[in-house]
Design an enzyme around this catalytic site. Structure first.
Site, mmCIF file in Angstrom:
data_model
loop_
_atom_site.group_PDB
_atom_site.id
_atom_site.type_symbol
_atom_site.label_atom_id
_atom_site.label_comp_id
_atom_site.label_asym_id
_atom_site.label_seq_id
_atom_site.Cartn_x
_atom_site.Cartn_y
_atom_site.Cartn_z
ATOM 1 N N LYS A 1 0.963 -1.211 0.017
ATOM 2 C CA LYS A 1 -0.196 0.043 0.100
ATOM 3 C C LYS A 1 0.912 1.146 0.054
ATOM 4 C CE LYS A 1 -3.830 1.843 2.432
ATOM 5 N NZ LYS A 1 -4.714 1.584 3.986
ATOM 6 N N SER B 1 -9.294 3.054 2.819
ATOM 7 C CA SER B 1 -8.162 3.297 2.015
ATOM 8 C C SER B 1 -7.370 2.492 1.349
ATOM 9 C CB SER B 1 -7.137 4.073 3.041
ATOM 10 O OG SER B 1 -6.720 3.189 4.081
ATOM 11 N N SER C 1 -10.765 0.433 6.751
ATOM 12 C CA SER C 1 -10.036 0.500 5.461
ATOM 13 C C SER C 1 -9.563 -0.562 4.718
ATOM 14 C CB SER C 1 -8.730 1.434 5.580
ATOM 15 O OG SER C 1 -9.021 2.762 6.261
#
Length: 473
Positions: free
Chosen positions: A72, A149, A173
Site C-alpha cells: 500500500k 483506504s 480501510s
C-alpha cells in the site's frame, strides 16, 4: 485456468512442485498489471526489475516463495517512494529507508513486492482518490469506487493482477474495500500484526494486514506474518499452536451469533440489498448449525462512537504533517487534499483535556462492547457498509461530504476503537454487478472463530471463481 485464477496458496504450491518458477510468477503478474491497470489506475509505482531480481534469489523454502504482492502506498518499502499518497512528499521524491514491519515479514515469507497500490492521502478518506494519483476505479464496475483506504490494493486483487496485496485498517480501510471488491478482508486483533515499536498507528486504531480472494490465503498469511511487540497496546492471545489454516476445516462447536441489521439512528440507514444480504447470511449460518439471534452490543448505537474516534484520529493527522514538515519542509498551500486539511484543522483545535476525555470515553466504550461477548455471544454479524459501493468521487457529490464519509463507518470503526478482530467476506452480487459484503466480529484474539465461520460461508457459497468486468487475461 491461468495464474490469475490461482490464489497465493496455490501459486506457492506450484513453485514447491517445480511447475513454475518464482520469476515466471512475477513476469505473469507484471503482464496482468500492464493489461488491465490502464482502466483501473490502481498502481502508483512499479518496481519490476527489482522484483525480477528478487525472484531469482528467493529462498524457495519460504512458505510463499515467489508469490507476487503489492504494498500500500502508505507503507514503507525500502528504497521505494514513501509518499503517503500525497503530492507533497512525492514532489520531494521522498524514499523509504527501511521496510515497515509487515512488509519485512511478507518478504521473509517469500512474497515479492512488484509495486505499490493507490490510497487516499494519509489514508483518511473512504475512497482511493488523491491529487497525486487521481481516481482508482472498481473492476466490477468502473463507475464505482473500490473504497478506501486500501482501495488500490483491493482493486488490484479483484482484477487478478496479484493474489494478495498489503493494506491497513484504521476505521474500515480493509473491510470496506474488500466488501466493495468481493474479497476477503480481515482486520486482526490490535497487536496481532505489530506496526513496530514507536510506529505511528493512530493510537492502536490502525492495524496492518492484507486483502485476498480466499479465506485460506488470509489464514495462511496471518500464520506467516503475525508478530507482536511488547510496546503494542494489545497483547492478543496466541494463535492456535498448529496455526489458523489447520483450524479452517476442524470440527468446532455450534456458535452463538448475534445479528445487527440496522445502522444507529444518527448514521446512514441500511439499504434493502444490504439488509437482504445480512438476512440471507443469517439464514445460511442457521442452516450450518449455528444459533443466530437478533442481538448486538447496545454500545454500537451510541452517537458519540464516531465523534470520539475521529477526535483522536484527527490529532494523528497533525502529527503526520508535523513529522513530515520537520523532514522535508512545510507543504505548499495547495499541496494537501481538502479532507486532510479538514482533519488537520480539527486536530489543531482539540485541547489536551478534550483528547484525554476522548480516550477515557473510548475506554468505557471498550468495556461496554466486551460485556456483550462476555454475556455468551461468539460472533456478531452485520453489514460492512450501509449501501452497495458508491460512485467514484463520492462523497464530494453529496452535501456535507466529509461528514458523510465519517457517518458511513458506523459498522466498522467501533472495532478499531475496541481492537477486536473483524472480517469482511463476500455475500452477494446485485443484478447491477455491485458487490456486497458482510462483516463478522469476534472477541479479542478470536481470529480462529472468524476464519472458521468465514471458511464455512465460502464453502457454502463459493465466491473466488466469480470474475469482475475488468479481469486480467
Amino acid at each position: 485456468m491461468t495464474l490469475a485464477d490461482v490464489d497465493a496458496t496455490g501459486q506457492a504450491e506450484l513453485v514447491r512442485r517445480g511447475e513454475v518458477s518464482p520469476r515466471e510468477l512475477v513476469d505473469a503478474a507484471i503482464e496482468r498489471i500492464e493489461a488491465v491497470d490502464g482502466r483501473l489506475n490502481a498502481i502508483t509505482y512499479r518496481r519490476y526489475e527489482q522484483a525480477r531480481s528478487e525472484a531469482d534469489r528467493i529462498d524457495r523454502a519460504a512458505p510463499f516463495a515467489g508469490v507476487p504482492c503489492l504494498t500500500k502506498s502508505l507503507s514503507d518499502s525500502a528504497g521505494d517512494p514513501a509518499t503517503v499518497a500525497s503530492i507533497w512528499p512525492a514532489r520531494h521524491r521522498r524514499v523509504a529507508t527501511k521496510d515497515s514491519l509487515l512488509v519485512g515479514r511478507l518478504r521473509r515469507a517469500g512474497f515479492i513486492m512488484i509495486g505499490q497500490a493507490s490510497a487516499p492521502e494519509f489514508g483518511v478518506l473512504s475512497v482511493s482518490e488523491s491529487k497525486t494519483h487521481g481516481i482508482t476505479r472498481n473492476p466490477w464496475r468502473p463507475d464505482l469506487t473500490p473504497g478506501g483506504s486500501s482501495g488500490g490494493a483491493s482493486a488490484a486483487v479483484a482484477a487478478g493482477m496479484v493474489p494478495v496485496a498489503q493494506g491497513g485498517d484504521g476505521g474500515g480501510s480493509i473491510r470496506m474495500p474488500a466488501a466493495f471488491c468481493h474479497l476477503v478482508g480481515l482486520k486482526p486483533t490490535v497487536g496481532r500484526i505489530s506496526a513496530g515499536p514507536g510506529a505511528a498507528d493512530r493510537w492502536g486504531h490502525s492495524v496492518p494486514a492484507v486483502v485476498t480472494r480466499t479465506v485460506r490465503d488470509t489464514a495462511a498469511i496471518l500464520d506467516a506474518v503475525s508478530v507482536t511487540s511488547p510496546a503494542d497496546r494489545g497483547q492478543p492471545r496466541p494463535l492456535p499452536a498448529d496455526g489458523l489454516v489447520a483450524q479452517l476445516n476442524a470440527p468446532h462447536r455450534r456458535l452463538r451469533i448475534g445479528v445487527m441489521r440496522n445502522a444507529p439512528r444518527h448514521a446512514p440507514q441500511v439499504t434493502a440489498p444490504v439488509r437482504k444480504a445480512v438476512d440471507e447470511t443469517a439464514d445460511l449460518l442457521r442452516s450450518l448449525g449455528h444459533q443466530v439471534a437478533d442481538d448486538y452490543p447496545e454500545a454500537m448505537d451510541d452517537p458519540k462512537c464516531l465523534p470520539m474516534f475521529f477526535d483522536a484520529l484527527s490529532v494523528t493527522v497533525v502529527q503526520s504533517i508535523e513529522l513530515l514538515t520537520r523532514e522535508i519542509g512545510p507543504p505548499e498551500p495547495e499541496d494537501l487534499d481538502v479532507v486532510t486539511r479538514h482533519w488537520e484543522r480539527r486536530g489543531r483545535e482539540i485541547t489536551g483535556v478534550e483528547l484525554a476525555d476522548a480516550f477515557a470515553w473510548q475506554g468505557r466504550f471498550r468495556s461496554r462492547m466486551s460485556a456483550w461477548w462476555e454475556g455468551g455471544f461468539d460472533l456478531l454479524l452485520s453489514p460492512v457498509f450501509a449501501s452497495p459501493p458508491k460512485e467514484v468521487s463520492w462523497p464530494w457529490n453529496e452535501a456535507d461530504g466529509i461528514q458523510r464519509s465519517v457517518d458511513v463507518l458506523s459498522f466498522t470503526a467501533p472495532f478499531n476503537t475496541t481492537g477486536q478482530p473483524a472480517i469482511s467476506v463476500p455475500a452477494t452480487l446485485t443484478d447491477a454487478d455491485e458487490p456486497i459484503g458482510i462483516q463478522l466480529a469476534a472477541a479479542m484474539g478470536r481470529e480462529d472463530l472468524l476464519l472458521r465461520v468465514a471458511a464455512e460461508l465460502e464453502m457454502a457459497r463459493p465466491w473466488s471463481a466469480e470474475r469482475p468486468r475488468i479481469f486480467a487475461p
